[in-house]
Scaffold this motif. Sequence first.
Motif, PDB file in Angstrom:
ATOM      1  N   TYR A 159       0.729  -1.109  -0.011  1.00 14.36           N
ATOM      2  CA  TYR A 159       0.089   0.013  -0.044  1.00 14.36           C
ATOM      3  C   TYR A 159       0.966   1.275  -0.091  1.00 14.36           C
ATOM      4  O   TYR A 159       1.947   1.267   0.500  1.00 14.36           O
ATOM      5  CB  TYR A 159      -1.056   0.047   1.087  1.00 14.36           C
ATOM      6  N   LYS A 160       0.123   2.156  -0.311  1.00 14.53           N
ATOM      7  CA  LYS A 160       0.972   3.623  -0.499  1.00 14.53           C
ATOM      8  C   LYS A 160       1.412   4.053   0.884  1.00 14.53           C
ATOM      9  O   LYS A 160       2.337   5.267   0.772  1.00 14.53           O
ATOM     10  CB  LYS A 160       0.050   4.715  -1.255  1.00 14.53           C
TER      11      LYS A 160
ATOM     12  N   SER B  36     -10.057  -5.401  -0.702  1.00 14.08           N
ATOM     13  CA  SER B  36      -8.946  -5.530  -2.038  1.00 14.08           C
ATOM     14  C   SER B  36      -9.262  -5.998  -3.309  1.00 14.08           C
ATOM     15  O   SER B  36      -8.552  -5.630  -4.220  1.00 14.08           O
ATOM     16  CB  SER B  36      -7.530  -6.010  -1.393  1.00 14.08           C
TER      17      SER B  36
ATOM     18  N   GLY C 226     -10.329  -3.199  -5.708  1.00 11.29           N
ATOM     19  CA  GLY C 226      -9.489  -2.161  -5.761  1.00 11.29           C
ATOM     20  C   GLY C 226      -8.304  -2.634  -6.713  1.00 11.29           C
ATOM     21  O   GLY C 226      -7.693  -1.929  -7.296  1.00 11.29           O
TER      22      GLY C 226
ATOM     23  N   VAL D 201      -8.705   1.400 -11.893  1.00 13.32           N
ATOM     24  CA  VAL D 201      -9.606   1.786 -10.767  1.00 13.32           C
ATOM     25  C   VAL D 201      -8.818   2.610  -9.649  1.00 13.32           C
ATOM     26  O   VAL D 201      -7.842   2.298  -9.207  1.00 13.32           O
ATOM     27  CB  VAL D 201     -10.287   0.597 -10.183  1.00 13.32           C
ATOM     28  N   GLU D 202      -9.439   4.034  -9.526  1.00 17.31           N
ATOM     29  CA  GLU D 202      -8.666   4.700  -8.400  1.00 17.31           C
ATOM     30  C   GLU D 202      -9.591   4.505  -7.100  1.00 17.31           C
ATOM     31  O   GLU D 202      -8.914   4.455  -5.975  1.00 17.31           O
ATOM     32  CB  GLU D 202      -8.747   6.136  -8.605  1.00 17.31           C
TER      33      GLU D 202
ATOM     34  N   THR E 133      -9.503   4.656  -1.556  1.00 18.01           N
ATOM     35  CA  THR E 133      -9.171   5.703  -2.635  1.00 18.01           C
ATOM     36  C   THR E 133      -7.633   5.576  -3.016  1.00 18.01           C
ATOM     37  O   THR E 133      -7.042   4.977  -2.338  1.00 18.01           O
ATOM     38  CB  THR E 133      -9.604   7.055  -2.410  1.00 18.01           C
ATOM     39  N   GLY E 134      -7.419   6.313  -4.141  1.00 17.77           N
ATOM     40  CA  GLY E 134      -5.856   6.108  -4.685  1.00 17.77           C
ATOM     41  C   GLY E 134      -5.384   7.741  -4.578  1.00 17.77           C
ATOM     42  O   GLY E 134      -5.464   8.235  -3.613  1.00 17.77           O
ATOM     43  N   GLN E 135      -5.278   8.210  -5.948  1.00 17.28           N
ATOM     44  CA  GLN E 135      -4.357   9.211  -6.073  1.00 17.28           C
ATOM     45  C   GLN E 135      -5.404  10.400  -5.532  1.00 17.28           C
ATOM     46  O   GLN E 135      -5.133  11.696  -5.283  1.00 17.28           O
ATOM     47  CB  GLN E 135      -3.689   9.706  -7.322  1.00 17.28           C
TER      48      GLN E 135
END
Lengths: 317, 317
Positions: B160-161, B239, B242, B247-248, B267-269
């Motif tokens: 993960y980020k 997950s 996602g 897909v964001e 959520t992503g970016q």
Amino acid sequence: MTQSECAAWLRQRDDFLIITHCRPDGDAIGCAAALCRGLRHAGKTAYVLKNPEANERYAPLAAPYEAPEGYAFRYLVSVDLAEEGIIQVNAADLKGKTDLSIDHHPSNSGYAKETLLRPACAACGEIIYRVLMELSGSVDRETATLLYIAVTTDTGCFRYKNTNPETLRVGALLLEAGAPNDLNRTLFMKKRRSRLQLESRIIAGLEFFQNGEACIGTVTLNMMAESGATEVDLDDIASVSGQVEGVETSITMRETKDGKWKVSVRTGQYGNANAICAEFGGGGHGMASGCLIEGSLESAKTRLKEAVCRHWHEAPV
Amino acid sequence: MTQSECAAWLRQRDDFLIITHCRPDGDAIGCAAALCRGLRHAGKTAYVLKNPEANERYAPLAAPYEAPEGYAFRYLVSVDLAEEGIIQVNAADLKGKTDLSIDHHPSNSGYAKETLLRPACAACGEIIYRVLMELSGSVDRETATLLYIAVTTDTGCFRYKNTNPETLRVGALLLEAGAPNDLNRTLFMKKRRSRLQLESRIIAGLEFFQNGEACIGTVTLNMMAESGATEVDLDDIASVSGQVEGVETSITMRETKDGKWKVSVRTGQYGNANAICAEFGGGGHGMASGCLIEGSLESAKTRLKEAVCRHWHEAPV
């Protein structure tokens, strides 16, 4: 040679060409591109020999560093290449000419004049990172990104058993050097719809043996067509068969365009993948190896199952 | 308070009871068990309050540390618990009584008398590790294993980020302290056949919107029955939705036994999961939050889609 000796060797020379293995993964391409960029950062002339088998995920990483037509190199350096039998397909005429091999495969055959071999490293990218740090004292953001891809590809993003404290430390240093931490979300957590379709077909066709502790998954050209899957969807496809709980040894058989079977063997706590694949003229690591088998699907399967059983009680070293 | 102050606070006290949040994940249970074991290692009396919602994967981790009937604690410590609204279900009578909260959620409501909050940490396990090192100078193999589970659960095994250099460094230290490096193979790469069946059904039913950058996946009680899936198969089920490329923002709606929808938003970016879930009385992190919605599947979906679109351009903080 040691890492310091390797850095000194590079410092004293110039005009490098970098090659790697056929069907290159992220560690191979990431290392080739990162070493090239790092050498240029140190004031050297360096190029990567274009690898025609790099897939659409990895090819762009090395594209900016590809050697122009007629580039006259003086020193040939290989990365992540254990033996010349699996040299990249367009480098057959370079066999016997490698000056330096930087590698982490315990099975490295010693084909190069000089070899920096660190079999304890989970990824060749870890070694390239240390060499570049000795050479220049730093890696830039782009190089760090290439090396982070290298390290995470070969460790399944730090999930495979080869992951060790040094792997995670190099990962930390690469993030600090600017590798984006959302890279893994893209590389490891995102799948194309065609890939997801293909995976579900592989799972539906899994065959279990050895009391459910071993399984064989198959990818036929027909399944590829039905899923709309292309080459890029096959990256690390061997992990699909290996993900079922209770499975220690997993085999993935991929039909090639000329009707052979490209086989990947993954083992866990026991079973020697290298020994299993060696029976068919292949090899690799103790826990992850490959080979090519001819014949019908059923006969290939039978021979593989027998080989798995024969090596069942061997340690995966 | 700082980590040193937290260690000093613990050193000066004794007779601890440790609690966490409802529907506990590996970070919650791993932290509770590790803190308990670490406190005992430092000569303290400490127990974990049994968490009746721990699934069969995580429950055994805390089982050896469960408080006996009638245990009279003097200090109540919570781990990974952002607010009392999501306190573990059997601890309602302990609301307002927490002496120390050790947490990494930016949304921590400050419900405890003392709080060690480090929102930069990807996992609460990182904080517990540092506190135990300050307290005792070492963690044993078993504690390291519990903390490795905590850290890898909250970071999707470093994918993960939220993964940062500190996360990877703590991972390296935990491996050195004896956490087995094949843990991740079991935790993250192995799936029960029932889980694989459920995943393929979720994928088949995915609905896309916002030009394919958002999707909703559904898990009905019927799908669970068809797959033979149980509670343990639902771990990190969010997950699945996602993972589709492009897909964001992904939403996973799970039907509860009393006909409501337990919703997870990732959520992503862009897109603020916390803000989206807050519209329905829920919350969590900017990139991963949850809420509970009543009503039909279709009406719940529509309301969620509208909320996603409203918060589309917000940063995931």
